[in-house]
Design an enzyme around this catalytic site. Structure first.
Site, PDB file in Angstrom:
ATOM      1  CG  HIS A   1     -12.862  -5.887   1.403  1.00 38.95           C
ATOM      2  ND1 HIS A   1     -11.744  -6.004   0.417  1.00 38.95           N
ATOM      3  CD2 HIS A   1     -12.289  -5.957   2.646  1.00 38.95           C
ATOM      4  CE1 HIS A   1     -10.685  -6.530   1.083  1.00 38.95           C
ATOM      5  NE2 HIS A   1     -10.669  -6.395   2.380  1.00 38.95           N
TER       6      HIS A   1
ATOM      7  CG  ASP B   1      -1.680  -0.823   2.990  1.00 36.25           C
ATOM      8  OD1 ASP B   1      -1.839  -1.112   4.151  1.00 36.25           O
ATOM      9  OD2 ASP B   1      -2.247  -1.919   2.089  1.00 36.25           O
TER      10      ASP B   1
ATOM     11  NE  ARG C   1       0.323  -3.372  10.362  1.00 37.50           N
ATOM     12  CZ  ARG C   1      -0.704  -3.677   9.726  1.00 37.50           C
ATOM     13  NH1 ARG C   1      -0.872  -3.128   8.490  1.00 37.50           N
ATOM     14  NH2 ARG C   1      -1.667  -4.634  10.255  1.00 37.50           N
TER      15      ARG C   1
ATOM     16  CB  SER D   1      -3.991  -1.865   6.344  1.00 40.77           C
ATOM     17  OG  SER D   1      -3.711  -2.711   5.245  1.00 40.77           O
TER      18      SER D   1
ATOM     19  CE  LYS E   1      -5.084  -3.061   1.798  1.00 37.93           C
ATOM     20  NZ  LYS E   1      -4.092  -3.949   2.022  1.00 37.93           N
TER      21      LYS E   1
HETATM   22  N1  URA Z   1      -5.143  -7.244   5.279  1.00 35.91           N
HETATM   23  C1  URA Z   1      -4.778  -5.778   4.857  1.00 35.91           C
HETATM   24  O1  URA Z   1      -5.115  -5.529   4.084  1.00 35.91           O
HETATM   25  N2  URA Z   1      -3.977  -5.207   5.853  1.00 35.91           N
HETATM   26  C2  URA Z   1      -3.636  -5.840   7.217  1.00 35.91           C
HETATM   27  O2  URA Z   1      -3.196  -5.015   7.727  1.00 35.91           O
HETATM   28  C3  URA Z   1      -3.980  -7.155   7.449  1.00 35.91           C
HETATM   29  C4  URA Z   1      -4.719  -7.843   6.295  1.00 35.91           C
END
Ligand code: URA
Ligand code: CA
Length: 432
Positions: free
Chosen positions: A82, A161, A168, A183, A187
């Site tokens: 990632h 998320d 946020r 976050s 994923k």
């Molecule tokens: N990318 C994400 O997937 N989450 C975040 O909180 C910030 C950047």
């Protein structure tokens, strides 16, 4: 349990229990806890932070808020890579066949998304016939048989998320390491791999502008991964200038082919080796990172990596002959050179602005509805630290419109030439 008490607890700098974190995320996902209370909690977390245990619990609570991908039908250790996002990042297109050529299963779920160029799937669709609309069974069979397949995003992963990130975004609470790390990791964990290699970018084109911030985020993510039973490593890499030379979809496919042949840009190759060796090591195929790197170099040298790329394309309906015949990739109508206006050394190529210039040509989506033009983009002919003579081309624009004055202006505004400059350090740190 009352949400107001949990907000007060975090406001006062105390540690939330696993049950409390689960209560918050479940309640928020269902709609029982309102945005204003969660936004207040996010601000408390921003100021008071979370312990390693709280971060791991928050990550798993987000994972459990939706579906998860079950890759257990695929044999072997599944390692995912990632990147926190950059400009002209062609690494996935190179790494997937490179690692698969060493018999490591690459089961990639990928999205389209917004950005300077398309996502991995868009790039691959520059190859005639290539498609990712395959069934889950077909996906599993392809990976078991050929060690590599890519499928489009499926299922309702990490709904908590999606809600939390949107909240946020409008409450000035994105920039919390605890919240960013959980976050991103939620994923990756929901996507089902056994081990995770992270490429945390730093510089103008990155989310984390300084190496120190990137290092803190990398440590936070590696710690979460290891705490929830997924072996995780990270590389902190430079994104002050775009990676490699190509920024665009078909252009990056060509760049990936060159790199798999051992003829790609040096920075792209070096980063692919740095990330790839961690993938090979985490897959238990090598006993050291050095040995892993040698194995990767060998499959580039002996052509197996390139063969694997052809096999992968053909398996998913694509025309694999593009690998040997690049004329078959989509081509832009106009090639426009952008010459240097003075002698000197390239001192700056502002990654995010140059990425935006590529997007203006149509290489990426500004909104979800935008159409992508797979043929267009930019080729950087000079990178930071290289000397240039007045009149020599800095950038070649690949366009499907003949008036590109806006793009030329952006290029001149964001490439600086000076008397002296050094190439930036590519790999700032390794976090294990
Ligand atoms: N990318 C994400 O997937 N989450 C975040 O909180 C910030 C950047
Ligand atoms: Ca590139």
């Amino acid at each position: 349990m009352r949400m107001v008490d949990l907000i007060a607890k975090k406001r006062d700098g105390k540690e939330l229990t696993t049950e409390e974190i689960n209560f918050i995320i479940e309640g928020y996902t269902k709609g029982d806890i309102p945005d204003y209370q969660v936004s207040s909690l996010a601000m408390a977390i921003y100021f008071k932070d979370m312990t390693a245990r709280e971060r791991a619990d928050l990550t798993m609570a987000i994972v459990n808020s939706g579906e998860t991908i079950d890759l257990s039908a695929i044999e072997g250790i599944k390692v995912d890579k990632h990147s926190t996002g950059g400009v002209g990042d062609t690494t996935t297109l190179v790494l997937a066949p490179l690692v698969a050529a060493l018999d490591i299963p690459v089961a990639k779920m990928s999205g389209r998304g917004l950005g300077h160029t398309g996502g991995t799937i868009d790039k691959l669709e520059a190859i005639e016939g290539f498609h990712v609309e395959i069934s889950k069974d077909e996906f599993v069979n392809l990976v078991n048989e050929h060690k590599i397949a890519v499928i489009g995003q499926t299922g309702n992963l990490t709904p908590a998320d999606k809600k939390l990130y949107a909240l946020r975004d409008v409450t000035a609470t994105v920039d919390s390491i605890a919240l960013i790390a959980s976050s991103i990791m939620s994923k990756k964990i929901a996507a089902g791999s056994d081990a995770i290699v992270l490429d945390v970018k730093t510089g103008a084109g990155a989310f984390m502008k300084t190496p120190e911030d990137a290092k803190e985020l990398a440590h936070a993510m590696v710690s979460i991964g290891n705490n929830v039973g997924r072996k995780t490593m990270a590389v902190i890499s430079d994104m002050s200038q775009p990676l490699g030379a190509a920024i665009g979809n078909a252009l990056e496919v060509q760049e990936a082919i060159d790199t798999l042949r051992g003829q790609g840009p040096k920075d792209l190759e070096d980063l692919c080796l740095a990330l790839g060796r961690q993938m090979v090591f985490l897959a238990n195929k090598a006993s050291s990172l050095e040995e892993a790197e040698e194995m990767l170099k060998e499959v580039i040298r002996n052509g197996k990596a390139l063969e694997k790329f052809k096999e992968f394309i053909a398996n998913q309906g694509g025309d694999a002959s593009v690998v040997d015949d690049p004329e078959k990739l989509p081509k832009a109508k106009f090639l426009i050179e952008v010459p240097a206006r003075e002698d000197g050394v390239v001192a700056e190529i502002v990654a995010d602005e140059i990425g935006t210039a590529a997007m203006l040509l149509g290489a990426g989506r500004a909104t979800k509805e935008s159409e992508i033009d797979l043929a267009v983009g930019l080729m950087l002919n000079k990178k930071i630290g290289e000397s240039v003579k007045a009149g020599e081309s800095l950038v070649t624009i690949h366009a499907n419109r003949d008036n590109v004055e806006d793009v030329i202006r952006m290029i001149y505004d964001n490439i600086r030439i000076a008397d002296h400059a050094e190439a930036p350090v590519l790999i700032h740190d390794i976090v294990t």
